[in-house]
Scaffold this motif. Structure first.
Motif, PDB file in Angstrom:
ATOM      1  N   PRO A  10      36.129  54.561  34.468  1.00 38.12           N
ATOM      2  CA  PRO A  10      37.053  53.550  33.930  1.00 38.12           C
ATOM      3  C   PRO A  10      36.969  52.250  34.715  1.00 38.12           C
ATOM      4  O   PRO A  10      36.585  52.238  35.891  1.00 38.12           O
ATOM      5  N   PRO A  11      37.344  51.141  34.100  1.00 34.04           N
ATOM      6  CA  PRO A  11      37.323  49.866  34.826  1.00 34.04           C
ATOM      7  C   PRO A  11      38.458  49.806  35.835  1.00 34.04           C
ATOM      8  O   PRO A  11      39.502  50.456  35.683  1.00 34.04           O
ATOM      9  N   CYS A  12      38.272  49.020  36.862  1.00 33.95           N
ATOM     10  CA  CYS A  12      39.332  48.813  37.849  1.00 33.95           C
ATOM     11  C   CYS A  12      39.106  47.459  38.508  1.00 33.95           C
ATOM     12  O   CYS A  12      37.965  47.007  38.680  1.00 33.95           O
ATOM     13  N   ALA A  13      40.204  46.817  38.832  1.00 35.97           N
ATOM     14  CA  ALA A  13      40.114  45.538  39.526  1.00 35.97           C
ATOM     15  C   ALA A  13      39.874  45.783  41.003  1.00 35.97           C
ATOM     16  O   ALA A  13      40.389  46.745  41.574  1.00 35.97           O
ATOM     17  N   PRO A  14      39.075  44.943  41.660  1.00 34.79           N
ATOM     18  CA  PRO A  14      38.817  45.133  43.096  1.00 34.79           C
ATOM     19  C   PRO A  14      40.113  45.119  43.890  1.00 34.79           C
ATOM     20  O   PRO A  14      41.039  44.356  43.613  1.00 34.79           O
ATOM     21  N   THR A  15      40.186  45.990  44.872  1.00 32.56           N
ATOM     22  CA  THR A  15      41.374  46.079  45.723  1.00 32.56           C
ATOM     23  C   THR A  15      41.607  44.746  46.439  1.00 32.56           C
ATOM     24  O   THR A  15      40.700  44.173  47.043  1.00 32.56           O
ATOM     25  N   GLY A  16      42.844  44.268  46.347  1.00 32.61           N
ATOM     26  CA  GLY A  16      43.202  43.021  47.017  1.00 32.61           C
ATOM     27  C   GLY A  16      42.803  41.769  46.269  1.00 32.61           C
ATOM     28  O   GLY A  16      43.091  40.654  46.725  1.00 32.61           O
ATOM     29  N   SER A  17      42.144  41.904  45.123  1.00 34.86           N
ATOM     30  CA  SER A  17      41.694  40.737  44.370  1.00 34.86           C
ATOM     31  C   SER A  17      42.816  40.218  43.481  1.00 34.86           C
ATOM     32  O   SER A  17      43.638  40.990  42.971  1.00 34.86           O
ATOM     33  N   ALA A  18      42.838  38.911  43.285  1.00 34.06           N
ATOM     34  CA  ALA A  18      43.809  38.280  42.394  1.00 34.06           C
ATOM     35  C   ALA A  18      43.182  37.937  41.047  1.00 34.06           C
ATOM     36  O   ALA A  18      43.700  37.077  40.328  1.00 34.06           O
ATOM     37  N   VAL A  19      42.086  38.623  40.701  1.00 32.85           N
ATOM     38  CA  VAL A  19      41.383  38.250  39.483  1.00 32.85           C
ATOM     39  C   VAL A  19      42.258  38.458  38.257  1.00 32.85           C
ATOM     40  O   VAL A  19      42.245  37.638  37.323  1.00 32.85           O
ATOM     41  N   LEU A  20      43.044  39.540  38.213  1.00 38.61           N
ATOM     42  CA  LEU A  20      43.882  39.773  37.038  1.00 38.61           C
ATOM     43  C   LEU A  20      44.939  38.683  36.905  1.00 38.61           C
ATOM     44  O   LEU A  20      45.206  38.193  35.796  1.00 38.61           O
ATOM     45  N   GLU A  21      45.585  38.311  37.998  1.00 37.87           N
ATOM     46  CA  GLU A  21      46.574  37.243  37.936  1.00 37.87           C
ATOM     47  C   GLU A  21      45.943  35.932  37.471  1.00 37.87           C
ATOM     48  O   GLU A  21      46.545  35.175  36.692  1.00 37.87           O
ATOM     49  N   THR A  22      44.722  35.666  37.935  1.00 36.65           N
ATOM     50  CA  THR A  22      44.024  34.442  37.521  1.00 36.65           C
ATOM     51  C   THR A  22      43.752  34.443  36.022  1.00 36.65           C
ATOM     52  O   THR A  22      43.996  33.438  35.326  1.00 36.65           O
ATOM     53  N   VAL A  23      43.261  35.565  35.522  1.00 34.57           N
ATOM     54  CA  VAL A  23      42.939  35.647  34.100  1.00 34.57           C
ATOM     55  C   VAL A  23      44.202  35.584  33.242  1.00 34.57           C
ATOM     56  O   VAL A  23      44.252  34.870  32.235  1.00 34.57           O
TER      57      VAL A  23
END
Length: 620
Positions: A595-608
């Motif tokens: 399954p997909p997962c966002a990198p630990t500690g990354s703010a990529v989801l908040e940015t998107v």
């Protein structure tokens, strides 16, 4: 429907009378060898069917060299001692004849039923300097006959092929010189493949006799200038040295746009991995099968059952087994290394819809103006290549709904139920919804969340606060009924408009965007009427832009019995943790879904999410 076989694949034969057809762009000679238990030609030279030779029981006499052949076979009339029939193709002799199979388009072999219907086909690809090739074999296993695609080539032509089947070199050379195949001196040939159940390392699959790399790639993946994996054919007929692996290039596949070329290249990588692992597994199974038969032969003969002779025979069988497995592993490692190199080039080039969340492309994310060709749901891998991940892509709009299983998972040995899986399933659903929103233009996808118990509220809080979800319905069963009624009515209206050719007659204010219904913790809050409407949306919705993302443990809905079986079968099951459940009917692999997962500690989801929220506010 004609089944397309890959090298090493086998298929049961439903008839005892059949025909083998050959199609080529140049005249080729066709021949056959009856093979006995020991792997030798039955009766020596008397078990070989060549043009002009006396007929053999159960085999028609092959015709002269031609671009098209049909050879009739009666399996019931074959000698009882015959366990296999090898059908081979050979290049004809002559001043204008090609000197090697690599100079020709791949010939195609067809399995034809009693009425002439095509039941299976096999394109004999991957040949280079060979002048004769065992195209297919018919073999008997446990009393039943099967056909297997072989594609084993011989640089030494027909003499080398016959020598490999127990004919002494002098006789083999004489027969080869008299046959329409090219009469050249015998050359060492790779050991022949043997019965069941798949590809073998002796064929030009894993290790071609010419030293060239095997092309397991689907023919449709080859660009006009040659497949990026293909070894360029030398101008001279002398055997070439092993070439260096070609440098992979991102987008090196067919397509009208870079996005389409990358999509097709990823699927080509999936097919390549499936083929090379199938070849490896079949080679290992073949090696094990041959070792068992050799040991059985030692034990069956009282004269060789004990003593030093038996020990030597067992040691020789084990040594041959180790050699075959090592050769198969070497070929697998080579192919996996090339695929890994291609993955390292392709992965950074993927656009957001096809990229993993760890890709830098998301840091410069901007909402698209048009929906993409496909979307990435996760990754796929096989046990033989745990570090190699192939993106799992599905076309848009979704043709079937998605089911995130919050119940049992599989570890390859059995099912288990991890703790905290329901919370992980909710987070996974939110991540999939975020990606689907991100790859659509602002306002191009409306997401409805049905969460009657509120157990998924935390996972979807970010999307809710950003205004990217439809207004929340009333709590409990009332909200479920309201949303299902609204979407069912939308499906009915759009269907009537499409069937009547009156799309402009849709009611004003109808949301024409694609709709995604996320149902969390199904069937909580659903009564019989709601379940019926959900099934209707799952069946009829995708065709008119209403899609389903279901988060459920199937055991929770066990009270509905078989009523929901069509629903589960109609949805694509994915999991919030790695799970080896995706069956591949092409080569019978069980792929592990990652399954997909966002990198630990990354703010990529908040940015998107922030970029999507701003773009949606501007579009209103």
């Amino acid at each position: 429907m004609t089944a397309e076989l890959v090298r090493g694949q086998n298929q049961a034969l439903p008839w005892t009378r059949l025909e083998i057809g050959v199609q080529a762009d140049r005249a080729l000679a066709l021949g056959a060898v009856l093979v006995g238990e020991a792997g030798h030609a039955l009766g020596g030279a008397e078990g070989i069917a060549l043009p002009g030779a006396p007929p053999l029981p159960g085999l028609a006499v092959p015709g002269p060299p031609a671009a098209a052949h049909r050879l009739a076979v009666d399996l019931g009339a074959l000698p009882a001692a015959a366990t296999r029939v090898d059908l081979f193709l050979a290049l004809p002799d002559g001043p204008h004849a090609p000197v090697r199979f690599g100079a020709l388009a791949a010939p195609r072999v067809l399995l034809l039923g009693p009425g002439g219907e095509e039941a299976a086909g096999f394109a004999v690809t991957g040949l280079a300097e060979e002048t004769a090739v065992v195209a297919v074999e018919l073999y008997r296993r446990n009393g039943a006959w099967k056909i297997r695609a072989v594609g084993q080539g011989y640089q030494g032509g027909v003499p080398a092929l016959l020598t490999d089947r127990g004919i002494d070199p002098g006789t083999a050379h004489r027969l080869g010189a008299g046959a329409p195949g090219r009469p050249v001196a015998p050359a060492p040939a790779a050991p022949r493949p043997d019965p069941d159940p798949a590809p073998t390392p002796e064929s030009p699959g894993p290790a071609a006799p010419s030293g060239g790399r095997v092309d397991y790639t689907h023919p449709g993946r080859r660009p006009a200038g040659g497949h990026p994996y293909a070894t360029p054919a030398p101008a001279a007929p002398a055997p070439p040295a092993a070439p260096a692996a070609p440098v992979p290039v991102a987008g090196d596949a067919s397509g009208w746009s870079m996005e389409e070329r990358l999509h097709n290249q990823v699927w080509g990588m999936f097919e390549d991995l499936a083929r090379t692992v199938a070849a490896y597994r079949g080679a290992v199974e073949f090696a094990e099968d041959r070792r068992e038969r050799e040991l059985d032969a030692v034990l069956d003969d009282p004269r060789t059952r004990t003593g030093q002779g038996a020990a030597d025979a067992r040691a020789a069988a084990s040594e041959r087994y180790g050699t075959l497995v090592a050769r198969a592993q070497e070929a697998l490692d080579r192919d996996l290394a090339q695929l890994a190199a291609e993955s390292q080039v392709v992965e950074p080039a993927l656009p957001p819809a096809l990229a993993g969340w760890e890709s830098p492309v998301w840091h410069a994310y901007r909402p698209p103006e048009q929906p993409p060709l496909a979307v990435r749901l996760g990754d796929l891998r096989l046990p033989e290549a745990p570090e190699l991940r192939i993106p799992m892509l599905v076309r848009l709009p979704l043709e079937r709904g998605l089911w995130i299983d919050a119940g049992r998972l599989s570890d390859g040995e059995g099912e288990f139920r991890p703790a905290g899986l329901r919370a992980l399933a909710a987070a996974s659903a939110a991540l999939h919804a975020t990606r689907l929103l991100a790859v659509h233009p602002p306002g191009g996808l409306t997401v409805h969340l049905l969460d009657p118990a509120g157990s998924g509220a935390a996972a979807f809080a970010g999307l809710r606060s950003a205004g990217l979800l439809a207004p929340a319905p009333p709590a409990g069963a009332a909200g479920v009924a309201e949303v299902l009624e609204r979407l069912t009515r939308r499906v009915d209206l759009v269907q009537m408009a499409v069937r009547g050719g009156a799309r402009d007659a849709l009611p004003p204010g109808l949301d024409t965007a694609e709709q995604l219904l996320v149902v969390h913790d199904f069937p909580h809050g659903f009564d019989d009427r709601a379940v019926t409407r959900l099934r209707y949306l799952a069946d009829e919705g995708p065709a008119v832009g209403v899609h389903l993302l279901l988060v459920a443990d199937r055991d929770d809905a066990a009270g509905y019995g078989p009523l929901l079986d069509p629903l589960w079968r109609g949805l694509l099951r994915i999991t919030p943790l790695p799970d080896g459940h995706l069956a591949d009917p092409w080569v019978h692999h069980l792929w592990t879904f990652l399954p997909p997962c966002a990198p630990t500690g990354s703010a990529v989801l908040e940015t998107v999410v922030g970029a999507m929220a701003r773009a949606r506010r501007r579009s209103r």
